[in-house]
Design a protein around this motif. Structure first.
Motif, mmCIF file in Angstrom:
data_model
loop_
_atom_site.group_PDB
_atom_site.id
_atom_site.type_symbol
_atom_site.label_atom_id
_atom_site.label_comp_id
_atom_site.label_asym_id
_atom_site.label_seq_id
_atom_site.Cartn_x
_atom_site.Cartn_y
_atom_site.Cartn_z
ATOM 1 N N ARG A 96 0.810 -1.214 0.000
ATOM 2 C CA ARG A 96 0.000 0.000 0.000
ATOM 3 C C ARG A 96 0.843 1.263 0.000
ATOM 4 N NH1 ARG A 96 -3.524 -1.508 5.173
ATOM 5 N NH2 ARG A 96 -1.392 -2.043 5.797
ATOM 6 N N THR A 97 2.098 1.149 0.495
ATOM 7 C CA THR A 97 2.957 2.333 0.552
ATOM 8 C C THR A 97 3.228 2.887 -0.846
ATOM 9 O OG1 THR A 97 4.016 1.536 2.581
ATOM 10 C CG2 THR A 97 5.171 3.237 1.332
ATOM 11 N N LEU A 98 3.729 2.029 -1.742
ATOM 12 C CA LEU A 98 4.034 2.473 -3.105
ATOM 13 C C LEU A 98 2.762 2.716 -3.911
ATOM 14 C CD1 LEU A 98 7.096 0.199 -4.001
ATOM 15 C CD2 LEU A 98 7.096 2.569 -3.232
ATOM 16 N N ALA A 99 1.725 1.911 -3.650
ATOM 17 C CA ALA A 99 0.477 2.070 -4.418
ATOM 18 C C ALA A 99 -0.169 3.428 -4.154
ATOM 19 C CB ALA A 99 -0.504 0.947 -4.054
ATOM 20 N N GLY A 100 0.104 4.003 -2.983
ATOM 21 C CA GLY A 100 -0.518 5.278 -2.649
ATOM 22 C C GLY A 100 0.238 6.490 -3.159
ATOM 23 N N LEU A 101 1.376 6.275 -3.831
ATOM 24 C CA LEU A 101 2.170 7.397 -4.336
ATOM 25 C C LEU A 101 1.744 7.775 -5.749
ATOM 26 C CD1 LEU A 101 5.727 6.235 -3.192
ATOM 27 C CD2 LEU A 101 4.210 7.850 -2.030
ATOM 28 N N ASP A 102 1.865 9.067 -6.066
ATOM 29 C CA ASP A 102 1.619 9.468 -7.450
ATOM 30 C C ASP A 102 2.845 9.098 -8.287
ATOM 31 O OD1 ASP A 102 3.606 11.480 -7.117
ATOM 32 O OD2 ASP A 102 2.094 12.861 -6.325
ATOM 33 N N ALA A 103 2.737 9.237 -9.590
ATOM 34 C CA ALA A 103 3.787 8.767 -10.497
ATOM 35 C C ALA A 103 5.132 9.444 -10.233
ATOM 36 C CB ALA A 103 3.353 8.996 -11.949
ATOM 37 N N ALA A 104 5.115 10.749 -9.964
ATOM 38 C CA ALA A 104 6.367 11.477 -9.769
ATOM 39 C C ALA A 104 7.079 11.015 -8.506
ATOM 40 C CB ALA A 104 6.085 12.981 -9.699
ATOM 41 N N ARG A 105 6.337 10.873 -7.417
ATOM 42 C CA ARG A 105 6.950 10.441 -6.164
ATOM 43 C C ARG A 105 7.415 8.995 -6.251
ATOM 44 N NH1 ARG A 105 3.077 12.002 -1.303
ATOM 45 N NH2 ARG A 105 4.968 11.496 -0.110
ATOM 46 N N ARG A 106 6.677 8.165 -6.975
ATOM 47 C CA ARG A 106 7.096 6.776 -7.133
ATOM 48 C C ARG A 106 8.420 6.691 -7.882
ATOM 49 N NH1 ARG A 106 4.301 1.772 -7.014
ATOM 50 N NH2 ARG A 106 5.407 0.160 -8.170
ATOM 51 N N ARG A 107 8.585 7.503 -8.940
ATOM 52 C CA ARG A 107 9.851 7.499 -9.688
ATOM 53 C C ARG A 107 10.997 7.965 -8.796
ATOM 54 N NH1 ARG A 107 6.493 9.534 -13.868
ATOM 55 N NH2 ARG A 107 7.098 11.686 -13.344
ATOM 56 N N LYS A 108 10.729 8.953 -7.936
ATOM 57 C CA LYS A 108 11.777 9.440 -7.035
ATOM 58 C C LYS A 108 12.197 8.357 -6.049
ATOM 59 C CE LYS A 108 12.932 13.350 -4.061
ATOM 60 N NZ LYS A 108 12.454 14.645 -3.500
ATOM 61 N N VAL A 109 11.221 7.625 -5.513
ATOM 62 C CA VAL A 109 11.533 6.529 -4.587
ATOM 63 C C VAL A 109 12.360 5.466 -5.296
ATOM 64 C CG1 VAL A 109 10.521 4.611 -3.287
ATOM 65 C CG2 VAL A 109 9.558 6.904 -3.069
ATOM 66 N N GLU A 110 11.993 5.140 -6.530
ATOM 67 C CA GLU A 110 12.726 4.117 -7.272
ATOM 68 C C GLU A 110 14.169 4.548 -7.521
ATOM 69 O OE1 GLU A 110 10.256 3.685 -10.659
ATOM 70 O OE2 GLU A 110 8.877 2.251 -9.702
ATOM 71 N N ARG A 111 14.402 5.862 -7.822
ATOM 72 C CA ARG A 111 15.770 6.353 -8.015
ATOM 73 C C ARG A 111 16.570 6.255 -6.724
ATOM 74 N NH1 ARG A 111 13.181 10.457 -11.110
ATOM 75 N NH2 ARG A 111 13.351 11.913 -9.344
ATOM 76 N N LEU A 112 15.951 6.610 -5.611
ATOM 77 C CA LEU A 112 16.644 6.519 -4.322
ATOM 78 C C LEU A 112 16.988 5.084 -3.981
ATOM 79 C CD1 LEU A 112 14.549 9.109 -2.250
ATOM 80 C CD2 LEU A 112 16.931 9.344 -2.966
ATOM 81 N N LEU A 113 16.067 4.156 -4.263
ATOM 82 C CA LEU A 113 16.351 2.745 -3.991
ATOM 83 C C LEU A 113 17.515 2.250 -4.850
ATOM 84 C CD1 LEU A 113 12.725 1.277 -3.699
ATOM 85 C CD2 LEU A 113 14.390 1.562 -1.854
ATOM 86 N N GLN A 114 17.577 2.729 -6.092
ATOM 87 C CA GLN A 114 18.682 2.346 -6.959
ATOM 88 C C GLN A 114 20.009 2.867 -6.404
ATOM 89 O OE1 GLN A 114 18.243 3.620 -10.999
ATOM 90 N NE2 GLN A 114 20.144 2.666 -11.700
ATOM 91 N N GLN A 115 20.006 4.107 -5.893
ATOM 92 C CA GLN A 115 21.219 4.684 -5.309
ATOM 93 C C GLN A 115 21.630 3.909 -4.063
ATOM 94 O OE1 GLN A 115 20.571 8.856 -4.663
ATOM 95 N NE2 GLN A 115 19.918 9.228 -6.774
ATOM 96 N N ILE A 116 20.669 3.520 -3.236
ATOM 97 C CA ILE A 116 20.974 2.756 -2.019
ATOM 98 C C ILE A 116 21.596 1.411 -2.413
ATOM 99 C CG2 ILE A 116 19.934 1.501 -0.082
ATOM 100 C CD1 ILE A 116 17.886 3.786 0.115
ATOM 101 N N GLY A 117 21.023 0.770 -3.470
ATOM 102 C CA GLY A 117 21.572 -0.503 -3.917
ATOM 103 C C GLY A 117 23.015 -0.362 -4.384
ATOM 104 N N GLU A 118 23.315 0.733 -5.073
ATOM 105 C CA GLU A 118 24.685 0.954 -5.546
ATOM 106 C C GLU A 118 25.639 1.179 -4.372
ATOM 107 O OE1 GLU A 118 24.154 4.239 -8.113
ATOM 108 O OE2 GLU A 118 23.312 3.067 -9.775
ATOM 109 N N LEU A 119 25.183 1.920 -3.343
ATOM 110 C CA LEU A 119 26.016 2.160 -2.166
ATOM 111 C C LEU A 119 26.317 0.886 -1.398
ATOM 112 C CD1 LEU A 119 24.421 5.467 -0.812
ATOM 113 C CD2 LEU A 119 26.713 5.201 -1.781
ATOM 114 N N LEU A 120 25.329 -0.016 -1.342
ATOM 115 C CA LEU A 120 25.514 -1.241 -0.579
ATOM 116 C C LEU A 120 26.389 -2.246 -1.320
ATOM 117 C CD1 LEU A 120 21.895 -1.772 0.837
ATOM 118 C CD2 LEU A 120 23.929 -0.940 2.070
ATOM 119 N N GLY A 121 26.465 -2.122 -2.647
ATOM 120 C CA GLY A 121 27.289 -3.031 -3.419
ATOM 121 C C GLY A 121 26.584 -4.341 -3.684
ATOM 122 N N PRO A 122 27.313 -5.318 -4.249
ATOM 123 C CA PRO A 122 26.711 -6.620 -4.597
ATOM 124 C C PRO A 122 26.145 -7.316 -3.370
ATOM 125 C CG PRO A 122 28.863 -6.365 -5.624
ATOM 126 C CD PRO A 122 28.741 -5.258 -4.624
ATOM 127 N N ALA A 123 25.035 -8.057 -3.565
ATOM 128 C CA ALA A 123 24.420 -8.786 -2.458
ATOM 129 C C ALA A 123 25.294 -9.967 -2.072
ATOM 130 C CB ALA A 123 23.034 -9.268 -2.877
#
Length: 292
Positions: free
Chosen positions: A265-292
């Motif tokens: 429900r968290t992501l479903a309740g976001l508008d398109a612009a905010r959802r894209r921003k969250v996805e970019r931040l998650l991508q940056q966090i993944g890059e900072l953490l490195g390979p799983a």
């Protein structure tokens, strides 16, 4: 009068309840009390002894002012459709005969008459009232009482499937007053599914909203504790928090964010612009953490 009643209900039901209009006609005859038996469709499961004794004293002084409605059975027996409480009081008062209205009623008519007669009383507890209203619904829909709740829910979800039944229910519950059939099935019909100890508390005056919360608890000992808490003044919210304690809020911001992200429900309740921003931040966090 030998009972407290709300005649306005009966007046509003005029023309809606086939067979019940006979309740307002003069008594046709008298019958021995021993020839009568309780009705099949009696919504009342409990008759308070003190109330019966008070009514019996009134019967001794004034007689039975409103005749019982009965229908014939085999071998000289008669079934009480409406007026069982008066019949019981008449026996306590020592009467050998009671005035009756003798009518040939179908099961559906008898069921409806019994329910309406009880709903005119002011001393019904919630369990008895819900049972009586369910009988009204069952008779209106032409289904057994055990199937009425499921049918009401189905009509609430898809009223277009049987608009005539919906109209009949609207008219009947409108005449009864207090609540619509939709409100009844969503909020109070579940009272009849409560454990017996909780139903007993409702019959003794427990608010049905508190009862519905306590009834969710499977353990009888825990229910007894909650019933005691309710008797001592616990509110609906207090009981709800005891049955479903709020989850502790984590002081770790990473856990808090992770928990929110796993909730669809968290992501479903976001508008398109905010959802894209969250996805970019998650991508940056993944890059900072490195390979799983």
């Amino acid at each position: 009068m030998t009972r407290r009643a709300r005649p306005a209900i009966g007046a509003r039901l005029t023309g809606l309840v086939e067979g019940v209009e006979a309740l307002g006609q003069p008594a046709a005859t008298t019958l021995p009390v021993q020839s009568l038996q309780p009705g099949t469709f009696q919504p009342r499961a409990h008759f308070a002894p003190e109330g019966l004794e008070e009514l019996a004293r009134s019967v001794q002084e004034q007689g039975i002012l409103q005749p019982l409605l009965v229908r014939p059975l085999e071998k000289g027996r008669y079934e009480i459709v409406a007026g069982e409480r008066r019949w019981r009081a008449a026996q306590l008062a020592g009467l050998t005969e009671v005035p009756v209205l003798l009518r040939d009623l179908t099961d559906a008519q008898a069921q409806l008459a019994a329910a309406v007669e009880n709903l005119q009383r002011e001393d019904l507890n919630v369990v008895e009232e819900v049972r009586a209203r369910l009988q009204v619904a069952a008779s209106t829909l032409g289904v057994p009482a055990g199937e009425a709740v499921a049918r009401l829910f189905a009509l609430d979800r898809h009223p277009e499937e049987d608009p005539e039944a919906v109209a009949r229910l609207d008219a009947m519950f409108g005449a009864l007053g207090r609540e619509t059939w939709r409100s009844f099935v969503k909020n109070r019909a579940a009272v009849l599914n409560l454990p017996e100890d909780v139903q007993a508390a409702v019959r003794s005056g427990l608010d049905y909203r508190k009862a519905l919360i306590i009834g969710r608890v499977a353990d009888a000992g825990e229910r007894a504790r909650l019933l005691q808490a309710a008797a001592e003044g616990a509110t609906v919210q207090m009981l709800r928090e005891q049955v479903n304690p709020p989850r502790p809020v984590s002081s770790d911001p990473l856990q808090a964010v992770a928990r929110r992200l796993t909730d669809r429900r968290t992501l479903a309740g976001l508008d398109a612009a905010r959802r894209r921003k969250v996805e970019r931040l998650l991508q940056q966090i993944g890059e900072l953490l490195g390979p799983a």
